[in-house]
Design an enzyme around this catalytic site. Structure first.
Site, PDB file in Angstrom:
ATOM      1  N   ASP A  87      53.127   4.180 100.665  1.00 41.84           N
ATOM      2  CA  ASP A  87      53.912   3.803 101.827  1.00 41.84           C
ATOM      3  C   ASP A  87      54.913   2.751 101.865  1.00 41.84           C
ATOM      4  O   ASP A  87      55.976   2.837 102.163  1.00 41.84           O
ATOM      5  CB  ASP A  87      52.933   3.702 103.226  1.00 41.84           C
ATOM      6  N   ALA A  88      54.435   1.642 101.058  1.00 39.45           N
ATOM      7  CA  ALA A  88      55.278   0.512 100.794  1.00 39.45           C
ATOM      8  C   ALA A  88      56.606   0.865  99.737  1.00 39.45           C
ATOM      9  O   ALA A  88      57.445   0.313 100.161  1.00 39.45           O
ATOM     10  CB  ALA A  88      54.540  -0.552 100.455  1.00 39.45           C
TER      11      ALA A  88
END
Length: 80
Positions: free
Chosen positions: A59-60
């Site tokens: 997600d980062a």
């Protein structure tokens, strides 16, 4: 097409393809986690920790792509 239109198209591609990749990556990882937890229930806790760590990293990476796309959209270095 002008530079502004190409930058808008590139921003859409960065965000769209990044979202698709992140969703597919997290979905495949979750499926493999459930499969491995069903096979060896005693390893569920360490696998869960690693799965959540990797979900955050996936997600980062997507959010970094969104940040780069927003930088190009609002502080466009190609518009003179």
């Amino acid at each position: 097409m002008t530079n502004v239109a190409l930058v808008a198209l590139a921003c859409g591609l960065i965000i769209g393809l990044g979202a698709i990749g992140a969703c597919l990556g997290i979905a495949i990882m979750g499926a493999k986690y459930l499969e491995s937890a069903a096979r060896q229930p005693e390893l569920m806790e360490p696998l869960q920790t690693k799965m959540f760590l990797l979900a955050g990293l996936i997600d980062a990476a997507f959010l970094i792509g969104v940040g780069i796309a927003m930088m190009f959209a609002f502080a466009n270095p190609f518009v003179g």
